[in-house]
Motif scaffolding. Structure first.
Motif, mmCIF file in Angstrom:
data_model
loop_
_atom_site.group_PDB
_atom_site.id
_atom_site.type_symbol
_atom_site.label_atom_id
_atom_site.label_comp_id
_atom_site.label_asym_id
_atom_site.label_seq_id
_atom_site.Cartn_x
_atom_site.Cartn_y
_atom_site.Cartn_z
ATOM 1 N N VAL A 80 12.388 12.048 -9.874
ATOM 2 C CA VAL A 80 11.763 12.997 -10.790
ATOM 3 C C VAL A 80 12.872 13.704 -11.566
ATOM 4 O O VAL A 80 13.876 14.109 -10.988
ATOM 5 N N GLU A 81 12.669 13.860 -12.857
ATOM 6 C CA GLU A 81 13.604 14.602 -13.704
ATOM 7 C C GLU A 81 13.207 16.070 -13.717
ATOM 8 O O GLU A 81 12.090 16.414 -14.100
ATOM 9 N N ALA A 82 14.107 16.930 -13.252
ATOM 10 C CA ALA A 82 13.844 18.367 -13.243
ATOM 11 C C ALA A 82 15.178 19.109 -13.298
ATOM 12 O O ALA A 82 16.171 18.651 -12.730
ATOM 13 N N CYS A 139 6.566 16.578 -14.611
ATOM 14 C CA CYS A 139 7.922 16.034 -14.763
ATOM 15 C C CYS A 139 7.862 14.528 -14.957
ATOM 16 O O CYS A 139 7.003 13.856 -14.374
ATOM 17 N N HIS A 140 8.805 14.005 -15.735
ATOM 18 C CA HIS A 140 8.912 12.561 -15.916
ATOM 19 C C HIS A 140 9.474 11.912 -14.655
ATOM 20 O O HIS A 140 10.283 12.511 -13.934
#
Length: 144
Positions: free
Chosen positions: A108-110, A87-88
């Protein structure tokens, strides 16, 4: 110690949720100012305080609305996956009610599919404060 208290009807079913504003971190704002570039507006989202999450998680739609770039990539484990997921990561500021905030955290991008929230506030932020969860009154207080 700045704090806010929220009362949630049926907190057992809904969870400790709060309306917050997410924004790029103060340090990233300063970089844009020096370059003469516009600073994106904060995005209002519904967040859940999640003591089970080690870090703060933000839905991809929020990142798109902010228009910011990732600062890294990390591997995370989720309850719905059997293998770690890449994840980014993004550097964000988090503003809670009553001007209670955190100037910088790595989120975190999710996807948070099928949920009524766009953000999980994890232990990375909670480690800097005091969370008081009072189940019998359906309230919680977060202080920093």
């Amino acid at each position: 110690m700045p704090s806010f208290t929220a009362q949630i009807p049926n907190m057992v079913a809904i969870g400790p949720i709060v309306e917050i504003h997410l924004w790029m971190s103060r340090s990233l704002q300063e970089i844009l100012k020096k370059k003469g570039q516009p600073i994106p507006q904060p995005v209002k989202v519904t967040a859940m305080i999640d003591t089970g999450a080690s870090g703060t998680v933000v839905n991809p739609s929020v990142i798109q609305a902010l228009g910011i770039q990732p600062i890294g990539v990390t591997s995370i484990k989720t309850p719905s996956t059997t293998a770690p997921v890449l994840c980014h990561q993004y550097e964000l500021a988090v503003l809670f009610p009553n001007s209670v905030g955190v100037d910088s955290c790595i989120a975190v991008e999710a996807p948070l599919q099928g949920q009524h929230i766009q953000c999980l506030i994890g232990r990375d932020i909670l480690a800097h404060g005091v969370l008081v969860y009072v189940g019998y009154t359906n309230t919680f207080t977060l202080s920093f």
